[in-house]
Design an enzyme around this catalytic site. Structure first.
Site, mmCIF file in Angstrom:
data_model
loop_
_atom_site.group_PDB
_atom_site.id
_atom_site.type_symbol
_atom_site.label_atom_id
_atom_site.label_comp_id
_atom_site.label_asym_id
_atom_site.label_seq_id
_atom_site.Cartn_x
_atom_site.Cartn_y
_atom_site.Cartn_z
ATOM 1 N N CYS A 147 87.334 -50.886 42.621
ATOM 2 C CA CYS A 147 86.907 -49.478 42.613
ATOM 3 C C CYS A 147 86.651 -48.934 44.016
ATOM 4 O O CYS A 147 86.556 -47.721 44.202
ATOM 5 C CB CYS A 147 85.665 -49.305 41.753
ATOM 6 S SG CYS A 147 85.940 -49.763 40.043
ATOM 7 N N HIS B 268 81.348 -42.861 43.623
ATOM 8 C CA HIS B 268 82.187 -43.519 42.617
ATOM 9 C C HIS B 268 81.568 -43.249 41.249
ATOM 10 O O HIS B 268 80.346 -43.272 41.089
ATOM 11 C CB HIS B 268 82.230 -45.024 42.902
ATOM 12 C CG HIS B 268 82.920 -45.800 41.826
ATOM 13 N ND1 HIS B 268 84.141 -45.408 41.300
ATOM 14 C CD2 HIS B 268 82.572 -46.937 41.172
ATOM 15 C CE1 HIS B 268 84.507 -46.276 40.363
ATOM 16 N NE2 HIS B 268 83.574 -47.205 40.266
ATOM 17 N N ASN C 21 85.457 -43.898 34.281
ATOM 18 C CA ASN C 21 85.569 -44.644 35.538
ATOM 19 C C ASN C 21 87.049 -44.924 35.822
ATOM 20 O O ASN C 21 87.651 -45.792 35.200
ATOM 21 C CB ASN C 21 84.778 -45.960 35.426
ATOM 22 C CG ASN C 21 84.859 -46.797 36.694
ATOM 23 O OD1 ASN C 21 85.633 -46.499 37.602
ATOM 24 N ND2 ASN C 21 84.071 -47.852 36.753
HETATM 25 N N1 COA Z 1 78.403 -49.265 22.094
HETATM 26 C C1 COA Z 1 77.294 -49.668 21.497
HETATM 27 N N2 COA Z 1 76.573 -50.718 21.896
HETATM 28 C C2 COA Z 1 76.996 -51.374 22.977
HETATM 29 C C3 COA Z 1 78.150 -50.989 23.687
HETATM 30 C C4 COA Z 1 78.869 -49.895 23.192
HETATM 31 N N3 COA Z 1 79.989 -49.439 23.794
HETATM 32 N N4 COA Z 1 78.327 -51.829 24.723
HETATM 33 C C5 COA Z 1 77.309 -52.698 24.691
HETATM 34 N N5 COA Z 1 76.505 -52.428 23.622
HETATM 35 C C6 COA Z 1 75.293 -53.112 23.206
HETATM 36 C C7 COA Z 1 75.212 -54.532 23.688
HETATM 37 O O1 COA Z 1 75.955 -55.393 22.853
HETATM 38 C C8 COA Z 1 73.729 -54.784 23.626
HETATM 39 O O2 COA Z 1 73.393 -55.060 22.303
HETATM 40 P P1 COA Z 1 72.243 -56.162 21.964
HETATM 41 O O3 COA Z 1 71.000 -55.633 22.621
HETATM 42 O O4 COA Z 1 72.227 -56.161 20.478
HETATM 43 O O5 COA Z 1 72.746 -57.426 22.590
HETATM 44 C C9 COA Z 1 73.110 -53.433 23.969
HETATM 45 O O6 COA Z 1 74.166 -52.467 23.781
HETATM 46 C C10 COA Z 1 72.625 -53.356 25.396
HETATM 47 O O7 COA Z 1 73.611 -53.923 26.247
HETATM 48 P P2 COA Z 1 73.486 -53.853 27.781
HETATM 49 O O8 COA Z 1 74.717 -54.458 28.393
HETATM 50 O O9 COA Z 1 72.161 -54.384 28.216
HETATM 51 O O10 COA Z 1 73.502 -52.268 27.981
HETATM 52 P P3 COA Z 1 73.326 -51.436 29.282
HETATM 53 O O11 COA Z 1 72.250 -50.448 29.119
HETATM 54 O O12 COA Z 1 73.290 -52.330 30.494
HETATM 55 O O13 COA Z 1 74.680 -50.618 29.325
HETATM 56 C C11 COA Z 1 76.748 -50.691 30.522
HETATM 57 C C12 COA Z 1 75.916 -51.294 29.383
HETATM 58 C C13 COA Z 1 78.051 -51.439 30.596
HETATM 59 C C14 COA Z 1 77.010 -49.229 30.192
HETATM 60 C C15 COA Z 1 75.951 -50.798 31.848
HETATM 61 O O14 COA Z 1 75.458 -52.099 31.981
HETATM 62 C C16 COA Z 1 76.772 -50.453 33.035
HETATM 63 O O15 COA Z 1 77.209 -49.343 33.210
HETATM 64 N N6 COA Z 1 76.940 -51.427 33.942
HETATM 65 C C17 COA Z 1 77.655 -51.208 35.167
HETATM 66 C C18 COA Z 1 79.103 -51.197 34.873
HETATM 67 C C19 COA Z 1 79.865 -50.739 36.019
HETATM 68 O O16 COA Z 1 79.442 -49.928 36.788
HETATM 69 N N7 COA Z 1 81.088 -51.289 36.123
HETATM 70 C C20 COA Z 1 82.020 -50.882 37.055
HETATM 71 C C21 COA Z 1 81.593 -51.193 38.431
HETATM 72 S S1 COA Z 1 82.786 -50.449 39.451
#
Ligand code: COA
Length: 324
Positions: free
Chosen positions: A115, A251, A281
């Protein structure tokens, strides 16, 4: 005389026509529009058609940037593309783009920094221009990231999208690009990865098991900390105070990450270009897409001070401080 700086002469961007909404994703995986919007800020994203490649998107963005800069393609003497999703292993996307634009002979290449690819490409091209080796550089961030997503993995498929953005750099006595700062740390290689490739023999690809793997929660924490340090480091290195910034052009990975960085800079969200809601993204394309969006809708004006930042797989991260 060698001009001391490079400046942005024009920008362009392109999004594929097909839109995938959160409601569409609700039909694919166990998710909800509400979850996606509140956790990421995304409502919809653009997805390349089956026949559409990264070079196709890059070409459209490049043509728009060429037009905005008031140059012709023949003026371009360097092409530098940031992409993680090239059409082919080789020729590289830069060279494929060069052929599309009918340019022959100038250096053209792509570099891969996930990214952060566009910020890396911008930094490299800036140095060519500053050294007098380029008088007109085309810098592109372009991706078809949806090609390497597992559409059954709700942790990633709701995030990533396709698009392209481009800028034309030309020499200038005044900044222009004031500074770029690039970083990388491979110790985080397992947190965000596409774990297959040429010298791995495309084994996972052949087995149908290759896709972006992400430990989202851990990525989130490192991204917020690292980008927070990066913006502070960038301002300090250039003796610029937060209050001098006109725009943060970040970003677009997660709206909550963007908000955390804006807070760190004491910038209200009105001073941040946000495209993640409609674009998702788009990896290396996200920063130039946001820049072009802000310029074309009239918010970003000539003479203003812009801070661009990006973070991606590797991890890689980088910033560009720009007087537009
Ligand atoms: N829909 C519904 N539930 C979802 C989901 C979706 N699309 N994706 C994950 N979940 C669930 C998980 O399974 C988890 O369930 P559980 O508590 O029963 O295990 C719960 O939501 C929380 O998961 P978690 O990963 O802790 O959520 P989060 O608040 O961290 O959000 C992201 C997940 C991916 C949105 C977040 O972590 C994020 O944006 N991370 C950075 C990613 C990023 O920037 N990547 C690119 C870098 S360039």
């Amino acid at each position: 005389m060698t001009a001391k700086y490079s400046r942005i002469a024009g920008t362009g961007s392109f999004l594929p026509q097909k839109i995938l909404t959160n409601a569409d994703l609700e039909k694919l995986v166990d998710t909800s529009d509400e979850w996606i919007r509140t956790r990421t800020g995304i409502s919809q994203r653009h997805v390349a058609a089956e026949s559409e490649t990264t070079t196709d998107l890059a070409e459209q963005a490049a043509r728009r940037a060429i037009e905005a800069a008031g140059i012709s393609a023949a003026d371009i003497d360097l092409i530098c593309v940031g992409t993680t999703t090239p059409d082919l292993v080789f020729p590289n996307v830069g060279t494929l783009l060069q052929d599309r634009l009918g340019i022959h002979g100038c250096p053209a290449f792509s570099l891969e920094a996930a990214c952060t690819g566009f910020v890396y490409a911008l930094s490299v091209a800036d140095k060519f221009v500053r050294l007098g080796e380029s008088k007109c550089a085309l810098v592109v961030g372009a991706e078809t990231l949806t090609r390497i997503i597992d559409w059954n993995d709700r942790g990633t498929c709701v995030l990533f999208a396709d698009g392209a953005g481009a800028v034309i750099l030309q020499p200038s006595a005044e900044p222009g690009i004031i500074s770029t700062r690039l970083h990388s740390d491979g110790k985080y290689k397992d947190l965000l990865t596409y774990p297959d490739g040429v010298s791995k023999g495309f084994k996972l690809v052949r087995e149908g098991k290759a896709s972006v793997q992400m430990r989202g929660n851990e990525v989130y924490k490192v991204a917020v900390n690292t980008l927070g340090q990066l913006v502070t480091e960038t301002l300090n290195a250039n003796n610029i105070s937060k209050s001098e910034l006109d725009w943060l052009i970040p970003h677009q990975a997660n709206l909550r990450i963007i908000e955390a960085i804006a807070k760190r800079l004491d910038l209200p969200m009105e001073r941040v270009i946000v495209t993640i809601d409609t674009q998702g993204n788009t990896s290396a394309a996200s920063v130039p897409l946001a820049l072009d969006t802000g310029i074309r809708d009239g918010r970003v004006k000539r003479g203003q001070l812009l801070l661009l930042e990006a973070f991606g797989g590797g991890f890689t991260w980088g910033s560009a401080l720009i007087r537009y």
